[in-house]
Design an enzyme around this catalytic site. Structure first.
Site, mmCIF file in Angstrom:
data_model
loop_
_atom_site.group_PDB
_atom_site.id
_atom_site.type_symbol
_atom_site.label_atom_id
_atom_site.label_comp_id
_atom_site.label_asym_id
_atom_site.label_seq_id
_atom_site.Cartn_x
_atom_site.Cartn_y
_atom_site.Cartn_z
ATOM 1 N N SER A 128 -55.867 -41.297 -48.441
ATOM 2 C CA SER A 128 -55.056 -42.196 -49.285
ATOM 3 C C SER A 128 -55.886 -42.541 -50.513
ATOM 4 C CB SER A 128 -54.719 -43.485 -48.524
ATOM 5 O OG SER A 128 -55.852 -44.326 -48.456
ATOM 6 N N ASP A 129 -55.267 -43.110 -51.537
ATOM 7 C CA ASP A 129 -56.079 -43.712 -52.589
ATOM 8 C C ASP A 129 -56.520 -45.087 -52.070
ATOM 9 O OD1 ASP A 129 -57.500 -44.281 -54.858
ATOM 10 O OD2 ASP A 129 -55.922 -43.697 -56.251
ATOM 11 N N PHE A 130 -57.317 -45.747 -52.857
ATOM 12 C CA PHE A 130 -57.942 -47.009 -52.440
ATOM 13 C C PHE A 130 -56.869 -48.040 -52.023
ATOM 14 C CE2 PHE A 130 -60.423 -50.777 -52.583
ATOM 15 C CZ PHE A 130 -61.754 -50.410 -52.542
ATOM 16 N N GLY A 131 -56.622 -48.125 -50.726
ATOM 17 C CA GLY A 131 -55.632 -49.086 -50.234
ATOM 18 C C GLY A 131 -54.193 -48.698 -50.492
#
Ligand code: BGC
Length: 761
Positions: free
Chosen positions: A302-305
């Site tokens: 995933s991207d950050f969060g």
């Protein structure tokens, strides 16, 4: 005749897809595909793992060591190193990112391979975007080199430095096509064009990954952000994206495919909502296209969060649901949110996430670790501490200077003001970017420091026979005037023979979460520019910028303008090399520079309207604003050399192209000046009439040609019928008979030389 083309022939824009109405919906059943390549060792390991240990492998966390990550990612509460070490020993973390400290990396890896039950090594990731300690030009700048080999070389150098502290995985290249210059992250990619984007994506992947992933100096690459992140509405970062399946497949996806074809084994799911389904829960993207159509075997992080953000998107009711939706859509690893560790145990226990799917994701993570050689030797990169260290190697420094030079674009050069003589002239270097160890490396340089980069003043001074002829004046701050600043600048200009005006954007005016609504040179600097220009001294504008700018007033009117972006470690020397003619400029714009902010998104490969854009105001009721033409100020591909290049005598070797055939289009390119030059010869096509309207021009190929003074060369491009195929209204690749126009030209909006031919497939 119309022919449908097989998917095999057109992997980049796959055929036979189902209706767009199904996008992201539950219609795409979770598949079991693409885990068949895991080695027996990895499968044996999986068989020994508890559910919690499996879930631990799907968790990547930012480094607990303050500093690097903290400056770049949103506020977070990383546990202290001791807490992170404990998590590692407990098998709750499979990967840690954005650490540049090899001692900490060693300690963490030691904890994983001696302190955890199954001794599974950690995977160390980082944003190594355009260099590690030696900083190369920002990716957009480097794209201006139109030089895939250069991009491969700088990525290789970045990987050699980064792996020497123990890093295994880079969150690069960023391959998002960007056609809205307001979007801050335009700085991180290869610009607006699909063809260039594909070539540079592949080159950067090859550079990072090297010859073999098991090599101690190879890092696994991560083309990001999957997908269409660059199409954010209004150019606002993180914003929703609404585009057609055609645009997604024709424009935004091909650079990803090129990166995977070059061997990239990971990708990152984007933050944005895509046509109603956030990319980080979009099974159409991550399962159907990525794994199904393209056969991608690697891991999706995933991207950050971005998994957690499904709640804010209004796609998941709560974090538990967000974890389930992201995971089932195909996000194997959760970055930073901790959502998988928190919710997957219960989701698996309640069979809302099948164990089979969990195993598949874990196999992908283990497979990447295996392919990196970490099971054979978890310290292979950490112990790779070469003596002497490769960090800052002199050949990397030279490469940074070469890449810097090749990234610079000469927009204007009236009366051949440039190059300047290196002696005998008094030079006033004026502006907030003239000196000072700031704003040299760009917004995404996590490990390099501006303090070690060469400023403009240092570079210019070093190039001058008599450095005392240089006066340096700040004039203004980037966004505010300084007391007496303009008066001092005007005095310096009056005392000089020539002015270098160093203006533009700070590092914080582009990059993630730094979109601008008005892409102009800030007011304080414009006031400085007007005052300095009023002295009447010849003025060279040196733009520092992370995006295209809408230039105006004294800046646009200056006789010479160089786009110098953020060039990294060797900024000052690279600019001086061009200013004083040690090298003729060869960079070209990888993004169009619009006339005004209100014109964006503007890109050259747009469609024609029924009342096509006129080149002047004479034509009423045509495609333009009442106050501005709908054409670029400086189009994609534009850039001058110190030569005078002429295009003539276009020739097509065959008036008709058939299926399986090839056509050669050539033109004579001549340097009519007394200086050598390197010309970027560009080859464009247009499908004049088709069952789906096609762009007014599409770049198909380019070549850099070195031309001595007075030299001529016939430059030829080959074209096959298959390269003229496009996605039909049924989303199948097709070739249609008819007329095509071709250009060999110095930019996307220059006439160059052109002709037509017929396709008879
Ligand atoms: C960015 C990614 C980056 C990640 C890790 C995110 O905010 O969107 O591009 O790789 O942080 O630093």
């Amino acid at each position: 005749m119309t022919r449908l083309i097989s998917r095999r022939a057109f992997v980049g824009a796959a055929a036979m897809v189902s209706a767009w109405s199904l996008v992201g919906g539950p219609a795409f059943a979770a598949t079991t595909r693409n885990s068949g390549h895991a080695s027996p060792r990895v499968r044996r390991l999986l068989a020994q793992m508890t559910v919690d240990e499996k879930i631990g492998q799907l968790n990547t966390m930012p480094s607990a060591v303050a500093g690097e990550a903290a400056a770049f990612n949103p506020a977070q509460l990383p546990k202290a190193l001791s807490g992170q070490l404990e998590e590692v020993r407990a098998g709750r973390i499979g990967s840690i990112f954005n650490i540049g400290n090899s001692a900490v990396i060693r300690e963490l890896q030691q904890a994983a391979v001696t302190g955890s039950r199954l001794k599974i090594p950690l995977l160390f990731g980082a944003d190594v975007i355009h260099g590690f300690k030696t900083v190369f030009p920002v990716p957009l700048a480097e794209a201006a080199g139109f030089d895939p080999v250069l991009c491969e070389r700088t990525a290789r150098a970045a990987a050699i430095e980064a792996t020497s502290v123990g890093l295994d995985w880079t969150f690069a290249p960023m391959v998002d096509i960007a056609r809205d210059a307001r979007w801050g992250r335009v700085v991180e990619g290869a610009g607006e064009d699909v063809h260039l984007g594909k070539l540079l994506a592949a080159a950067r992947v090859r550079g990072f990954q090297g010859r073999s992933l098991t090599d101690a100096d190879a890092m696994v690459a991560c083309p990001k952000h999957m997908a269409a992140y660059g199409a954010a509405e209004g150019g606002v970062d993180y914003n929703s994206v609404e585009i057609s399946e055609r645009t997604l497949r024709e424009v935004y996806l091909p650079p990803f495919k090129a990166g995977f074809d070059a061997g990239a084994l990971t990708t990152m799911a984007a933050f944005n909502d895509l046509n109603g389904v956030p990319a980080s829960a979009n099974s159409f993207l991550l399962d159907k296209v990525l794994r199904g159509e393209w056969g991608f075997e690697g891991l999706v992080v995933s991207d950050f969060g971005s998994d957690k953000e499904l709640v804010a998107h209004g796609y998941a009711a709560d974090e538990r649901e967000a974890a389930r939706l992201a995971f089932l859509a195909g996000v194997d690893m959760s970055m930073a949110s901790g959502l998988y560790t928190k919710h997957l145990p219960d989701l698996v226990a309640k069979k809302e996430v099948p164990l089979r799917r969990l195993d598949q994701a874990v196999l992908r993570v283990l497979m990447v670790k295996d392919r990196l050689g970490l099971f054979d030797d978890p310290f292979r990169r950490i112990d790779n501490a070469q003596k002497p260290s490769p960090i800052g190697r002199s050949d990397f420094v030279d490469l940074a200077r070469e890449a810097g030079r090749k990234s610079i674009v000469l927009l204007k050069n009236d009366q051949n003001l440039l190059p300047l003589p290196a002696s005998g002239k008094k030079i006033a270097l004026i502006g907030p970017f003239a000196d000072g160890k700031h704003d040299l490396n760009g917004p995404w340089s996590l490990f390099g420091s501006n303090a070690s980069s060469v400023t403009l003043a240092e570079g210019v001074r070093a190039a001058l026979a008599d450095p005392s002829l240089l006066i340096v004046v700040e004039g203004s701050k980037p966004t505010r005037a300084i007391d007496g600043g303009i008066a001092a600048a005007v005095a310096a200009a009056n005392a000089a023979d020539v002015v270098l005006l160093a203006i533009g954007e700070t590092e914080l005016m582009s990059g993630e979460a730094h979109s601008r609504s008005d892409i102009v040179v800030p007011k304080a600097q414009m006031e400085l520019a007007e005052a300095v220009a009023a002295t009447g001294k010849p003025m060279v504008v040196l733009l520092r910028n992370g995006r295209p700018l809408a230039l105006d007033g004294a800046v646009l009117a200056a006789p010479a303008i160089l786009v110098t972006w953020f060039l990294g470690s060797q900024t000052g020397h690279a600019v001086a090399d061009i200013l004083f003619g040690r090298q003729s400029p060869s960079g070209r714009l990888p993004v169009s520079f619009p006339r005004a902010s209100g014109q964006v998104p503007y890109y050259y490969a747009h469609k024609s309207t029924g009342r096509p854009n006129p080149a002047s105001f004479v034509q009423p009721f045509s495609t333009r604003y009442i106050d501005m033409l709908y054409l670029a100020q400086f189009p994609f591909g534009h850039g001058l050399t110190y030569g005078l290049i002429e295009y003539a005598s276009l020739a097509i070797d065959n008036a008709q192209l058939g299926l399986g055939g090839t056509l050669t289009v050539s033109a004579i390119v001549t340097n009519r000046s007394t200086r050598p030059a390197e010309e970027l010869v560009q080859f464009y096509i247009q499908d004049i009439a088709a069952s789906v309207t096609r762009p007014v021009r599409e770049l198909k190929a380019f070549r850099k040609v070195a031309l001595a003074a007075g030299a001529s060369e016939r430059v030829a491009f080959k074209l096959t019928a298959e390269e003229l195929a496009f996605l039909g209204s049924d989303m199948r690749m097709r070739l249609e008979d008819g007329k095509f126009k071709v250009w060999i030209a110095p930019s996307a909006e220059a006439p160059g030389v052109s002709d037509t031919f017929d396709l008879a497939a």
